[in-house]
Design a protein around this motif. Structure first.
Motif, mmCIF file in Angstrom:
data_model
loop_
_atom_site.group_PDB
_atom_site.id
_atom_site.type_symbol
_atom_site.label_atom_id
_atom_site.label_comp_id
_atom_site.label_asym_id
_atom_site.label_seq_id
_atom_site.Cartn_x
_atom_site.Cartn_y
_atom_site.Cartn_z
ATOM 1 N N GLU A 86 7.057 -1.571 -4.059
ATOM 2 C CA GLU A 86 5.698 -1.058 -3.862
ATOM 3 C C GLU A 86 5.643 -0.677 -2.117
ATOM 4 O O GLU A 86 5.454 0.645 -1.958
ATOM 5 N N HIS A 90 5.241 3.098 -0.611
ATOM 6 C CA HIS A 90 4.137 3.600 0.371
ATOM 7 C C HIS A 90 4.639 3.896 1.805
ATOM 8 O O HIS A 90 4.215 4.975 2.173
ATOM 9 N N LEU A 93 5.731 7.784 1.857
ATOM 10 C CA LEU A 93 4.701 8.851 1.668
ATOM 11 C C LEU A 93 4.344 9.610 3.112
ATOM 12 O O LEU A 93 3.975 8.667 4.089
ATOM 13 N N ARG A 98 -2.613 10.909 1.749
ATOM 14 C CA ARG A 98 -1.781 10.520 0.406
ATOM 15 C C ARG A 98 -1.375 8.932 0.651
ATOM 16 O O ARG A 98 -1.720 8.351 -0.578
ATOM 17 N N ARG A 99 -1.039 8.305 1.686
ATOM 18 C CA ARG A 99 -0.769 7.007 1.949
ATOM 19 C C ARG A 99 -2.031 6.307 1.529
ATOM 20 O O ARG A 99 -2.057 5.169 0.893
ATOM 21 N N GLU A 101 -4.796 7.165 -0.227
ATOM 22 C CA GLU A 101 -5.116 6.877 -1.558
ATOM 23 C C GLU A 101 -4.146 6.337 -2.301
ATOM 24 O O GLU A 101 -4.798 5.635 -3.114
ATOM 25 N N TRP A 102 -3.020 6.053 -2.213
ATOM 26 C CA TRP A 102 -2.066 5.362 -2.821
ATOM 27 C C TRP A 102 -2.114 4.092 -2.934
ATOM 28 O O TRP A 102 -2.254 3.146 -3.731
ATOM 29 N N ARG A 106 -3.446 1.086 -5.576
ATOM 30 C CA ARG A 106 -2.576 -0.039 -6.066
ATOM 31 C C ARG A 106 -3.642 -1.164 -5.903
ATOM 32 O O ARG A 106 -3.494 -2.140 -6.485
#
Length: 284
Positions: A86, A90, A93, A98-99, A101-102, A106
């Motif tokens: 993961e 990360h 990105l 986006r980083r 939010e992602w 998670r």
């Protein structure tokens, strides 16, 4: 690195509710009663875990809190909470939005799953797994491409909007959607309902729903199945919304084409406004 403090909220303690007339059962979704109070969305609170008095466990992570962290602290947080596979995603990105939010999504899944397993939600009580050991995967291709899942005995749902990511874990399939975005005129036209005085009572109640809530209900139904594509979302219709938050729907042909009949569709739906946000949950 600042800690990621957890506020756990459960059913209120105290004497049983004696305001209900004898012999009258609670509402259909009494397990979610008061959820709109217990899931108070606070951008300054990094993490909230809520154990509903039933089959569901919710976790909310503040994306706004993550955005406020400096890059070094954010990377250290990712390194200590994410599995190596993961972390690689990360770091790949590019966009900061986006980083954040992602990572929030998670973290929300990991804490919902860990808490659900700790209280025996998988059928037996499991030893607590750390966030790093719980890996969030996604279906790689096919009609359910992108649907998240974990390899523990927990079904999950995940959504994020604006300042928050929210995940839910349970023993059976489920779907969740959180909406805080404004609804444009094209969405308003798609969600339009004829709620005149000659319409069925259920549709009159749907006509009174905020647009965000109607959209969230559709999304939660479709996310439950994992079927990708706008066609399934556009064809699904909300047909009733009760005062206790219960909602009912009719699936479109596209959704039915990729499922195995009624057993592949959610049995329950619940939806409420949380401030400016709309939250909808479906489960079996």
């Amino acid at each position: 690195m600042p800690p990621l403090p957890t506020a756990r909220v459960g059913p209120p303690a105290g004497p049983p509710d004696r305001t209900r007339p004898p012999g009258r059962p609670p509402g259909r979704h009494a397990l979610l009663a008061g959820l709109d109070d217990r899931l108070r969305l606070d951008p300054e609170r990094p993490l909230l875990v809520h154990r509903a008095p039933g089959p569901l466990t919710f976790a909310v992570v503040s994306i706004a809190w993550l955005r406020a962290l400096d890059s070094g602290t954010l990377e250290h947080l990712a390194d200590t909470r994410l599995h190596p596979s993961e972390r690689a995603v990360h770091r790949g990105l590019v966009l900061p939005k986006r980083r954040s939010e992602w990572l929030a999504g998670r973290l929300a899944v990991k804490y919902a799953v860990a808490d659900h397993l700790r209280r025996g939600g998988g059928g037996t009580r499991h030893d607590a797994s750390g966030p790093r050991e719980i890996v969030v995967h996604t279906v790689p291709d096919g009609p359910r491409a992108g649907k998240p899942f974990v390899r523990q005995p927990v079904h999950i749902g995940l959504s994020h909007s604006l300042d928050y990511a929210i995940a839910v874990g349970g023993a059976h399939p489920l779907g969740i959607d959180l909406e805080g975005r404004p609804m444009g005129p094209h969405v308003a036209r798609m969600l339009a309902v004829s709620g005149g005085r000659h319409a069925p009572a259920g549709l009159r109640r749907v006509a009174g729903m905020p647009l965000r809530l109607r959209w969230a209900c559709r999304e939660a139904v479709v996310k439950y199945t994992g079927v990708a594509g706008r066609e399934a979302l556009h064809q699904t219709r909300v047909t009733d919304w009760q005062p206790d938050g219960t909602f009912h729907w009719s699936p479109g042909a596209s959704l039915l084409r990729h499922t195995r009949g009624a057993d592949s569709l959610p049995a329950h739906g619940w939806a409420r406004q949380l401030g400016i946000y709309a939250l909808a949950v479906t489960w079996r």
